[in-house]
Design an enzyme around this catalytic site. Structure first.
Site, PDB file in Angstrom:
ATOM      1  N   SER A 166      14.460  11.610  25.909  1.00 34.15           N
ATOM      2  CA  SER A 166      15.352  10.534  25.278  1.00 34.15           C
ATOM      3  C   SER A 166      14.779   9.304  24.973  1.00 34.15           C
ATOM      4  O   SER A 166      13.872   8.727  25.872  1.00 34.15           O
ATOM      5  CB  SER A 166      16.674  10.372  26.340  1.00 34.15           C
ATOM      6  OG  SER A 166      17.370   9.291  25.755  1.00 34.15           O
ATOM      7  N   TYR A 198      20.803   8.309  34.743  1.00 33.20           N
ATOM      8  CA  TYR A 198      20.604   9.483  33.633  1.00 33.20           C
ATOM      9  C   TYR A 198      19.273   8.972  32.884  1.00 33.20           C
ATOM     10  O   TYR A 198      18.391   9.861  32.974  1.00 33.20           O
ATOM     11  CB  TYR A 198      21.722   9.523  32.663  1.00 33.20           C
ATOM     12  CG  TYR A 198      21.340  10.046  31.326  1.00 33.20           C
ATOM     13  CD1 TYR A 198      21.071  11.457  31.133  1.00 33.20           C
ATOM     14  CD2 TYR A 198      20.870   9.402  29.954  1.00 33.20           C
ATOM     15  CE1 TYR A 198      20.576  12.052  29.883  1.00 33.20           C
ATOM     16  CE2 TYR A 198      20.704   9.905  29.174  1.00 33.20           C
ATOM     17  CZ  TYR A 198      20.560  11.299  28.930  1.00 33.20           C
ATOM     18  OH  TYR A 198      20.130  11.873  27.759  1.00 33.20           O
TER      19      TYR A 198
HETATM   20  N1  LIG Z   1      23.874  13.030  23.247  1.00 37.66           N
HETATM   21  C1  LIG Z   1      22.926  12.272  22.829  1.00 37.66           C
HETATM   22  O1  LIG Z   1      23.049  11.471  22.285  1.00 37.66           O
HETATM   23  C2  LIG Z   1      21.418  12.374  23.575  1.00 37.66           C
HETATM   24  C3  LIG Z   1      20.585  11.477  23.560  1.00 37.66           C
HETATM   25  C4  LIG Z   1      19.183  11.685  23.772  1.00 37.66           C
HETATM   26  C5  LIG Z   1      18.989  12.719  24.466  1.00 37.66           C
HETATM   27  N2  LIG Z   1      19.857  13.802  24.966  1.00 37.66           N
HETATM   28  C6  LIG Z   1      19.366  14.902  25.371  1.00 37.66           C
HETATM   29  O2  LIG Z   1      19.958  16.038  24.744  1.00 37.66           O
HETATM   30  C7  LIG Z   1      20.226  17.121  25.454  1.00 37.66           C
HETATM   31  C8  LIG Z   1      21.421  17.648  25.487  1.00 37.66           C
HETATM   32  O3  LIG Z   1      22.410  16.877  25.745  1.00 37.66           O
HETATM   33  P1  LIG Z   1      24.078  16.926  25.124  1.00 37.66           P
HETATM   34  O4  LIG Z   1      24.329  15.650  24.781  1.00 37.66           O
HETATM   35  O5  LIG Z   1      24.098  18.293  24.614  1.00 37.66           O
HETATM   36  O6  LIG Z   1      25.078  16.992  26.861  1.00 37.66           O
HETATM   37  P2  LIG Z   1      26.093  18.269  27.039  1.00 37.66           P
HETATM   38  O7  LIG Z   1      26.842  18.456  25.827  1.00 37.66           O
HETATM   39  O8  LIG Z   1      26.610  17.701  28.295  1.00 37.66           O
HETATM   40  O9  LIG Z   1      25.272  19.560  27.300  1.00 37.66           O
HETATM   41  C9  LIG Z   1      24.556  19.733  28.461  1.00 37.66           C
HETATM   42  C10 LIG Z   1      24.205  21.141  28.631  1.00 37.66           C
HETATM   43  O10 LIG Z   1      23.340  21.227  29.696  1.00 37.66           O
HETATM   44  C11 LIG Z   1      24.164  22.231  30.596  1.00 37.66           C
HETATM   45  N3  LIG Z   1      24.171  21.927  32.125  1.00 37.66           N
HETATM   46  C12 LIG Z   1      24.814  20.907  32.798  1.00 37.66           C
HETATM   47  N4  LIG Z   1      24.345  21.287  34.415  1.00 37.66           N
HETATM   48  C13 LIG Z   1      23.887  22.312  34.327  1.00 37.66           C
HETATM   49  C14 LIG Z   1      23.186  22.692  35.291  1.00 37.66           C
HETATM   50  N5  LIG Z   1      23.329  22.432  36.857  1.00 37.66           N
HETATM   51  N6  LIG Z   1      22.214  24.028  35.129  1.00 37.66           N
HETATM   52  C15 LIG Z   1      22.141  24.356  33.946  1.00 37.66           C
HETATM   53  N7  LIG Z   1      22.726  23.752  32.853  1.00 37.66           N
HETATM   54  C16 LIG Z   1      23.272  22.867  32.689  1.00 37.66           C
HETATM   55  C17 LIG Z   1      25.676  22.282  30.230  1.00 37.66           C
HETATM   56  O11 LIG Z   1      26.083  23.306  30.792  1.00 37.66           O
HETATM   57  P3  LIG Z   1      27.960  23.103  31.053  1.00 37.66           P
HETATM   58  O12 LIG Z   1      28.518  23.130  29.682  1.00 37.66           O
HETATM   59  O13 LIG Z   1      28.093  24.541  31.683  1.00 37.66           O
HETATM   60  O14 LIG Z   1      28.002  22.248  32.019  1.00 37.66           O
HETATM   61  C18 LIG Z   1      25.529  22.191  28.654  1.00 37.66           C
HETATM   62  O15 LIG Z   1      25.147  23.127  28.255  1.00 37.66           O
HETATM   63  C19 LIG Z   1      19.989  16.738  27.092  1.00 37.66           C
HETATM   64  O16 LIG Z   1      18.788  16.882  27.571  1.00 37.66           O
HETATM   65  C20 LIG Z   1      20.193  15.136  26.862  1.00 37.66           C
HETATM   66  O17 LIG Z   1      19.494  14.180  27.887  1.00 37.66           O
HETATM   67  C21 LIG Z   1      21.280  13.625  24.217  1.00 37.66           C
END
Ligand SMILES: NC(=O)c1ccc[n+]([C@@H]2O[C@H](COP(=O)([O-])OP(=O)(O)OC[C@H]3O[C@@H](n4cnc5c(N)ncnc54)[C@H](OP(=O)(O)O)[C@@H]3O)[C@@H](O)[C@H]2O)c1
Length: 323
Positions: A166, A198
């Site tokens: 990130s 985070y």
């Molecule tokens: N959204 C943004 O703007 C943004 C920006 C920069 C970086 N990122 C990065 O992008 C990636 C995806 O983020 P996102 O926004 O898509 O988040 P999200 O919608 O919350 O999805 C996260 C995923 O991780 C899974 N997860 C959570 N806890 C877990 C565990 N204990 N074991 C295995 N899997 C687990 C969740 O599964 P469940 O659904 O079953 O809980 C979900 O499938 C992350 O690495 C985040 O740091 C996101």
């Protein structure tokens, strides 16, 4: 979250080669950016493992895939149970995978806890969930899968580890990764403790990835390691956390003006995973930002002494935990 805008015109399905015959594992792919990533890979023809903990969300995701994509040439999707919170479970999941498949072409470490909703929890080993789920679990999962990735690469095939980082790590000022006490720092006396927990864990992902890239080079490994930033994305997880605020529809509407849709969040991961190896941006240790350009990480991520301290403390901790 936040960062540069992903390209408006880019469509990975038109730009990238077929992934037929490739085995790809995407963590956290039942929802969010991981789900969008999995869908792209599936449409490029790969056999994709959906590595996730929650059975109901997996069922919903599999249903959605069935509904949305039955075109010819589509790959295959298989659920693989993975809970990253307990490092023993992460190890066990990797070991089960190695019994299922004789090869692994691409590992995408996408899963993360993007918000603890203001209530940080400790895992069974007393490690706060931001570090347990976002860093330690993926570290153990990857370490356990490494022999399989290496043996796949040894046959001359193109093997990659893509870690989702990130750009938000640029704001991290607490840089101590050398003890459990530091890992469990709550950032209580800051404006945004949840977001800071985070970001602290995501900086650990950057430090780990940069260190891993160097260690693999030193071992003459053929496995390519890259970091990506998806952009500021209104993912399922982001929506779930906005729903905790008063008047959720307002906040979701407002954030939809600032953040990008989930499908775009997959672009950098899919680009890093599937672009031909001679693509200029595909470099060992490289960092891909939207719109699929090489980026500079936060200066703290390049601190070799801190990378080494994190590595040594992690290995010592895992030894103590007998993982
Ligand atoms: N959204 C943004 O703007 C943004 C920006 C920069 C970086 N990122 C990065 O992008 C990636 C995806 O983020 P996102 O926004 O898509 O988040 P999200 O919608 O919350 O999805 C996260 C995923 O991780 C899974 N997860 C959570 N806890 C877990 C565990 N204990 N074991 C295995 N899997 C687990 C969740 O599964 P469940 O659904 O079953 O809980 C979900 O499938 C992350 O690495 C985040 O740091 C996101």
């Amino acid at each position: 979250m936040g960062g540069a805008a992903p390209s408006k015109v880019y469509n990975p399905l038109n730009e990238l080669p077929s992934m037929k015959g490739k085995i790809v594992l995407v963590t956290g792919s039942s929802s969010g950016i991981g789900f969008a990533t999995l869908q792209c890979l599936l449409r490029l023809g790969a056999k994709v493992y959906m590595a996730v903990p929650d059975e109901q969300r997996t069922k919903d995701a599999l249903e959605r895939i069935k509904r949305e994509g039955t075109e010819p040439g589509l790959g295959e999707v298989i659920w693989h149970e993975l809970d990253l919170k307990n490092p023993r479970d992460a190890k066990d999941s990797a070991e089960r995978f190695m019994k299922k498949e004789p090869r692994l072409d691409v590992l995408i470490n996408n899963a993360a806890l993007i918000t603890d909703l203001g209530h940080p929890q400790l895992n069974v080993d007393g490690i706060q969930d931001n570090m347990a789920i976002n860093y330690l679990g993926p570290y153990v999962f990857t370490r356990t899968l490494l022999p399989l990735l290496e043996s796949t690469a040894a046959t001359g095939d193109d093997v990659r580890i893509i870690n989702v980082g990130s750009d938000g790590v640029k704001d991290v000022t607490f840089l101590d990764y050398s003890s459990k006490k530091a890992w469990n720092h709550k950032f209580s006396f800051t404006m945004l403790p949840t977001l800071n927990r985070y970001k602290y864990s995501k900086l650990a992902v950057h430090l780990w990835t940069n260190n891993l890239a160097k260690r693999l080079t030193a071992e003459n490994s053929k496995v390519l390691v890259m970091l990506v930033h998806p952009g500021g994305i209104l993912s399922d997880g982001a929506i779930r956390s906005l729903k905790q605020l008063p008047y959720p529809p307002f906040w979701i509407w407002m954030m939809s003006k600032i953040l990008h849709p989930q499908e775009r969040g997959a672009f950098t991961s899919v680009f890093a995973a599937c672009s031909p190896r001679d693509t200029p941006e595909i470099t060992h240790g490289g960092y891909i930002n939207p719109p699929n350009v090489i980026g500079r990480q936060a200066p703290a991520a390049y601190d070799e002494a801190n990378q080494q301290r994190l590595f040594e403390f992690t290995e010592a901790l895992l030894k103590e935990l007998e993982v």
